[in-house]
Design a protein around this motif. Structure first.
Motif, PDB file in Angstrom:
ATOM      1  N   VAL A   1     -91.819  29.807  69.313  1.00  0.00           N
ATOM      2  CA  VAL A   1     -92.353  28.564  69.711  1.00  0.00           C
ATOM      3  C   VAL A   1     -92.288  27.433  68.512  1.00  0.00           C
ATOM      4  N   ALA A   2     -91.908  26.404  68.652  1.00  0.00           N
ATOM      5  CA  ALA A   2     -91.964  25.326  67.389  1.00  0.00           C
ATOM      6  C   ALA A   2     -93.195  24.897  67.032  1.00  0.00           C
ATOM      7  N   SER A   3     -93.482  25.244  65.690  1.00  0.00           N
ATOM      8  CA  SER A   3     -95.007  24.716  65.481  1.00  0.00           C
ATOM      9  C   SER A   3     -95.050  23.938  64.606  1.00  0.00           C
ATOM     10  N   ALA A   4     -93.851  23.160  63.944  1.00  0.00           N
ATOM     11  CA  ALA A   4     -93.697  22.345  63.096  1.00  0.00           C
ATOM     12  C   ALA A   4     -94.600  21.152  63.063  1.00  0.00           C
ATOM     13  N   ASP A   5     -94.864  20.468  62.118  1.00  0.00           N
ATOM     14  CA  ASP A   5     -95.761  19.192  62.177  1.00  0.00           C
ATOM     15  C   ASP A   5     -94.819  18.154  62.622  1.00  0.00           C
ATOM     16  N   ALA A   6     -95.259  16.963  63.233  1.00  0.00           N
ATOM     17  CA  ALA A   6     -94.682  16.056  63.608  1.00  0.00           C
ATOM     18  C   ALA A   6     -94.131  15.323  62.363  1.00  0.00           C
ATOM     19  N   ALA A   7     -93.064  14.500  62.569  1.00  0.00           N
ATOM     20  CA  ALA A   7     -92.668  13.955  61.110  1.00  0.00           C
ATOM     21  C   ALA A   7     -93.473  12.572  60.945  1.00  0.00           C
ATOM     22  N   PRO A   8     -93.867  12.305  59.678  1.00  0.00           N
ATOM     23  CA  PRO A   8     -94.913  11.179  59.461  1.00  0.00           C
ATOM     24  C   PRO A   8     -94.503  10.044  60.054  1.00  0.00           C
ATOM     25  N   ARG A   9     -95.653   9.269  60.623  1.00  0.00           N
ATOM     26  CA  ARG A   9     -95.074   8.031  61.622  1.00  0.00           C
ATOM     27  C   ARG A   9     -95.023   6.777  60.580  1.00  0.00           C
ATOM     28  N   PRO A  10     -94.118   6.045  60.669  1.00  0.00           N
ATOM     29  CA  PRO A  10     -94.153   4.983  59.867  1.00  0.00           C
ATOM     30  C   PRO A  10     -95.422   3.805  60.282  1.00  0.00           C
ATOM     31  N   ALA A  11     -95.833   3.046  59.073  1.00  0.00           N
ATOM     32  CA  ALA A  11     -96.924   2.241  59.206  1.00  0.00           C
ATOM     33  C   ALA A  11     -96.660   1.474  60.516  1.00  0.00           C
ATOM     34  N   GLU A  12     -95.602   0.691  60.645  1.00  0.00           N
ATOM     35  CA  GLU A  12     -95.414  -0.258  61.819  1.00  0.00           C
ATOM     36  C   GLU A  12     -94.042   0.321  62.783  1.00  0.00           C
ATOM     37  N   PRO A  13     -94.292   0.905  63.548  1.00  0.00           N
ATOM     38  CA  PRO A  13     -93.170   1.440  64.163  1.00  0.00           C
ATOM     39  C   PRO A  13     -92.602   0.458  65.180  1.00  0.00           C
ATOM     40  N   VAL A  14     -91.149   0.454  65.351  1.00  0.00           N
ATOM     41  CA  VAL A  14     -90.545  -0.304  66.357  1.00  0.00           C
ATOM     42  C   VAL A  14     -90.344   0.324  67.758  1.00  0.00           C
TER      43      VAL A  14
ATOM     44  N   ARG B   1     -81.248  -1.659  58.616  1.00  0.00           N
ATOM     45  CA  ARG B   1     -80.455  -0.829  59.713  1.00  0.00           C
ATOM     46  C   ARG B   1     -80.935   0.731  59.699  1.00  0.00           C
ATOM     47  N   ASP B   2     -81.602   1.060  58.491  1.00  0.00           N
ATOM     48  CA  ASP B   2     -82.098   2.435  58.488  1.00  0.00           C
ATOM     49  C   ASP B   2     -83.523   2.828  59.043  1.00  0.00           C
ATOM     50  N   THR B   3     -83.939   1.611  59.731  1.00  0.00           N
ATOM     51  CA  THR B   3     -85.427   1.695  60.377  1.00  0.00           C
ATOM     52  C   THR B   3     -85.040   2.513  61.423  1.00  0.00           C
ATOM     53  N   ARG B   4     -86.096   3.582  61.751  1.00  0.00           N
ATOM     54  CA  ARG B   4     -86.423   4.340  62.935  1.00  0.00           C
ATOM     55  C   ARG B   4     -86.770   3.501  64.027  1.00  0.00           C
ATOM     56  N   LEU B   5     -86.172   3.774  65.280  1.00  0.00           N
ATOM     57  CA  LEU B   5     -86.572   2.968  66.230  1.00  0.00           C
ATOM     58  C   LEU B   5     -87.202   4.047  67.329  1.00  0.00           C
ATOM     59  N   TYR B   6     -87.955   3.603  68.228  1.00  0.00           N
ATOM     60  CA  TYR B   6     -88.308   4.549  69.245  1.00  0.00           C
ATOM     61  C   TYR B   6     -88.115   4.002  70.527  1.00  0.00           C
ATOM     62  N   ILE B   7     -87.573   4.900  71.475  1.00  0.00           N
ATOM     63  CA  ILE B   7     -87.258   4.300  72.713  1.00  0.00           C
ATOM     64  C   ILE B   7     -88.132   4.891  73.757  1.00  0.00           C
ATOM     65  N   SER B   8     -89.073   4.184  74.467  1.00  0.00           N
ATOM     66  CA  SER B   8     -89.719   4.707  75.686  1.00  0.00           C
ATOM     67  C   SER B   8     -89.093   4.267  76.984  1.00  0.00           C
ATOM     68  N   ALA B   9     -88.953   5.048  77.908  1.00  0.00           N
ATOM     69  CA  ALA B   9     -88.491   4.534  79.207  1.00  0.00           C
ATOM     70  C   ALA B   9     -89.212   5.140  80.162  1.00  0.00           C
ATOM     71  N   ASP B  10     -89.376   4.605  81.342  1.00  0.00           N
ATOM     72  CA  ASP B  10     -90.057   4.961  82.592  1.00  0.00           C
ATOM     73  C   ASP B  10     -89.274   6.302  82.862  1.00  0.00           C
ATOM     74  N   ARG B  11     -90.075   7.058  83.811  1.00  0.00           N
ATOM     75  CA  ARG B  11     -89.294   8.228  84.250  1.00  0.00           C
ATOM     76  C   ARG B  11     -88.358   8.180  85.287  1.00  0.00           C
ATOM     77  N   SER B  12     -88.533   6.851  86.212  1.00  0.00           N
ATOM     78  CA  SER B  12     -87.448   6.485  87.261  1.00  0.00           C
ATOM     79  C   SER B  12     -86.142   5.723  86.407  1.00  0.00           C
ATOM     80  N   VAL B  13     -86.009   5.454  85.407  1.00  0.00           N
ATOM     81  CA  VAL B  13     -85.022   4.815  84.765  1.00  0.00           C
ATOM     82  C   VAL B  13     -83.785   5.672  84.721  1.00  0.00           C
TER      83      VAL B  13
END
Length: 151
Positions: A51-64, A98-110
């Motif tokens: 089981v993967a038990s690694a900690d999540a990557a550090p979250r940026p101060a202002e995520p996009v 351009r090297d900014t990490r972007l996060y996509i969240s989508a509805d389950r029905s998309v």
């Protein structure tokens, strides 16, 4: 010397039919060979994956966050945008980094195809660090997008 002057009636006619008995024998032998060889060709190694038990990557101060809702409307942060205007809006929000990490969240029905259109547009604009927002085992989202209010 003996010669035949007339055709006699005791000659057998030529048999032009194909004898399929040897053909059936060959097919049965091949069937047995494949029935024996097929189970040997598959590799079934029992492996218990950890089981993967690694900690999540550090979250940026202002995520996009780029959000794709159930009605296929698109938002960057809390601003509604069209798919055509997405690269320009991302350039504004990230200040052309351009090297900014972007996060996509989508509805389950998309539909998957719509999600890929958004990701391809982002990659076409030069944003290659794209993370997907999902629900972890504890039932919380990681990372959590900001609350989006309907216009």
């Amino acid at each position: 010397m003996a010669t035949r002057l007339a055709a006699s009636e005791d000659d057998l006619p030529a048999n032009v039919d194909i004898n399929i008995t040897p053909f059936i024998d060959v097919i049965l032998v091949l069937l047995i060979i494949f029935m024996v060889a097929a189970p040997l060709s598959t590799v079934d190694v029992p492996v218990e994956l950890p089981v993967a038990s690694a900690d999540a990557a550090p979250r940026p101060a202002e995520p996009v966050f780029v959000t794709l809702t159930a009605d296929l409307s698109l938002r960057v942060g809390d601003r509604a945008v069209t798919l055509a205007d997405l690269p320009m809006e991302l350039d504004i929000v990230t200040r052309m980094k351009r090297d900014t990490r972007l996060y996509i969240s989508a509805d389950r029905s998309v539909p998957y195809g719509e999600m890929m259109l958004v990701m391809n547009r982002m990659r076409g604009a030069g944003y290659l660090k794209i993370g997907l927002v999902g629900i972890d085992e504890a039932g919380t989202e990681a990372p959590t997008p900001p609350a989006v209010s309907a216009p």
